[in-house]
Design an enzyme around this catalytic site. Sequence first.
Site, PDB file in Angstrom:
ATOM      1  N   ASP A  77       0.850  -1.183   0.000  1.00  0.00           N
ATOM      2  CA  ASP A  77       0.000   0.000   0.000  1.00  0.00           C
ATOM      3  C   ASP A  77       0.883   1.230   0.000  1.00  0.00           C
ATOM      4  O   ASP A  77       1.996   1.207   0.541  1.00  0.00           O
ATOM      5  CB  ASP A  77      -0.908   0.011   1.233  1.00  0.00           C
TER       6      ASP A  77
ATOM      7  N   ASP B  61      -6.916  -1.360  -4.732  1.00  0.00           N
ATOM      8  CA  ASP B  61      -8.025  -1.052  -3.829  1.00  0.00           C
ATOM      9  C   ASP B  61      -8.938   0.007  -4.441  1.00  0.00           C
ATOM     10  O   ASP B  61     -10.163  -0.076  -4.327  1.00  0.00           O
ATOM     11  CB  ASP B  61      -7.499  -0.552  -2.483  1.00  0.00           C
TER      12      ASP B  61
END
Length: 173
Positions: free
Chosen positions: A123, A141
């Site tokens: 991330d 995402d």
Amino acid sequence: MAEIIEKSGLRWLWLAAIMLALDQVTKYWTIQSLDLYESYEIFSFFSFTYARNYGAAFSFLGDAGGWQRYLFTAIAIVVSSYLVYLLKKNASTDRWINCAYALILSGALGNVVDRMMFGYVIDFLDFDLGFYRWPTFNIADSAIFTGAVIMIFESFFAKQAKPIKQPKGNKNV
């Protein structure tokens, strides 16, 4: 086979491929350019911050000991297979729902690649508004979220098929 791709939602796999490539390129840049937890500020409220997510969304089950890697990978593979089936079943003209499926597919596969290669998801998109900090996330995402939003809007605004009218006098409905 080419006719199936041309006439079905499989025609939208180009979008999944582009988003998957964008996801993987940005994650590669992140691990090559930043140390773990290092941030590079873009704006006062937005940074690139390298983080590892061992769980699912919002690090759900992130500290469960490792078994969750296999569970989330299996779920993503099943969901991805189902999305490809839905794309094949849909007409290529069902633009919005095919776009949604392609985005969700790319996001699921992007995170599966990470889980299989590293055991965690990379991330790096980090929003901090001062009074609230959103959990760090990635392009995959974002694709999943965008696809889900499109599906919700599509469910509200899609033209519904009109029911077939029964002939007058037919009471066996």
